[in-house]
Scaffold this active site. Structure first.
Site, short mmCIF file in Angstrom:
data_model
loop_
_atom_site.label_atom_id
_atom_site.label_comp_id
_atom_site.label_asym_id
_atom_site.label_seq_id
_atom_site.Cartn_x
_atom_site.Cartn_y
_atom_site.Cartn_z
N TYR A 187 1.77 8.57 -0.41
CA TYR A 187 2.02 7.42 0.48
C TYR A 187 2.76 6.32 -0.29
O TYR A 187 3.77 5.79 0.17
CB TYR A 187 0.71 6.89 1.04
N SER A 215 4.30 -1.59 0.62
CA SER A 215 2.86 -1.58 0.40
C SER A 215 2.52 -2.01 -1.02
O SER A 215 3.28 -1.75 -1.96
CB SER A 215 2.31 -0.17 0.64
#
Length: 352
Positions: free
Chosen positions: A167, A142
């Site tokens: 995350y 990500s």
């Protein structure tokens, strides 16, 4: 090739599986179909792939009524025994691992879900590849791994030690775990740092769906950091094109890698990291205006401060994919948003 695609009830995984099946690959799809967001959207995607909702619950594998080379298994990544069984029985040529507990903001509310799915689950993927002889593994990282880094555009050679959400930390951990398995076992691992992806069948917790739903239902949209934000918005077809290039060209060891001056995104092991995005950041207010134009309706805007765990701007340097695979994201924003809005109206039964 016979490819395991995890997360096929999800946004990117669905589109990838569809494209691979259309070109003739054999695809085994996996998803646990959790309730992080409306499962009806997830089952809707699977239906497009020919996977009937009832058959998912009745059989270990649901077979597609549309694509002869597709079957689906409902399985949690954290199910160690189930994952071992899947890898041992199916004998994959390649794995594209997209399944994860998504959402930067939700990681503040429910951190344990991210460890279970993104750390334990990824460990089971790595072990599955190791013990079943799979050498070609690609996986979703990500853009959030860049964290506090404000150097733009984000380069895969930048340091990424200062994440601002759990995350993001799990995605950074995935990259480190992958390198270890590349080094120890020769598994060819490629991590893709996704930037903001949009398009038909997108997630309801992301800006296009949130904004479209609010505007059509006369609710104010939340505009964080008073609108002073930008994102490297990338259309789903461009993302899938880049993923397939990576799946078809597994990572190779960098013969020129120098341990005394280590290049971060490659290694003496068969390991590689790429950014995958549009290579062109867009102001949030312009993005909102494009949605307004597609809907033919203005948004009521509620300007708000910055959210915890969020970043002001993302901008992808995708020179790695461009130089090595001639990657060319070229979907115009107005065209991409137009496709999204058309899908949204059809799926949710909105009358024009």
């Amino acid at each position: 090739m016979k490819i395991l695609v995890t997360g096929t009830a999800g946004f990117i995984g669905f589109h990838l599986a569809k494209k691979l099946l259309e070109r003739g690959d054999e695809v085994v799809g996996l998803d646990n179909i959790n309730d992080y967001y409306d499962v009806n959207l997830k089952y809707g995607r699977l239906k497009e792939l020919g996977i009937d909702r009832d058959s998912i619950e009745e059989k270990e594998f649901a077979t597609s009524t549309v694509y002869p080379k597709h079957k689906f298994v409902k399985l949690d990544l954290a199910d160690r025994i189930g994952m071992e069984k899947l890898f041992n029985e199916e004998k994959f040529d390649a794995v594209m691992h997209l399944a994860a507990q998504a959402g930067v903001r939700y990681s503040i509310e429910n951190p344990h879900a991210y460890i279970d799915s993104n750390i334990v689950g990824f460990m089971n993927i790595l072990e599955g590849c190791r013990h079943s002889g799979v050498k070609n593994l690609s996986y979703a990282s990500s853009s959030s791994v860049y964290g506090l880094n404000q150097s733009q555009p984000f380069k895969t050679t930048d340091k990424t030690e200062h994440q601002v959400s759990l995350y993001a930390a799990t995605k950074k951990s995935n990259e480190m775990m992958a390198h270890t398995y590349s080094h120890l076992y020769g598994i060819q691992t490629t991590g893709l740092r996704f930037f903001t992806v949009y398009g038909p069948w997108g997630r309801p917790d992301m800006a296009p769906m949130l904004f479209t739903d609010a505007i059509l239902n006369d609710r104010a949209i939340k505009v964080f950091n008073n609108g002073k934000m930008s994102r490297d918005f990338t259309y789903i077809d461009d993302i899938v094109d880049g993923i397939i290039k990576v799946v078809d060209n597994p990572a190779q060891a960098n013969e020129n890698w120098d341990a005394k001056d280590p290049e971060i995104s490659s290694s003496s092991a068969p390991y590689k990291i790429y950014n995958i995005g549009n290579n062109a950041p867009l102001p949030l207010m312009e993005f909102i205006e494009t949605i307004e134009n597609a809907l033919g309706k203005k948004a009521e805007k509620n300007f708000m401060p910055m959210q915890d765990g969020d970043v002001v701007s993302t901008y992808a340097d995708v020179s790695g994919l461009i130089n090595e695979f001639d990657y060319k994201p070229d979907t115009d924003l107005s065209d991409g948003i137009g496709e999204f809005v058309s899908w949204y109206k059809e799926f949710f039964g909105v009358k024009s």
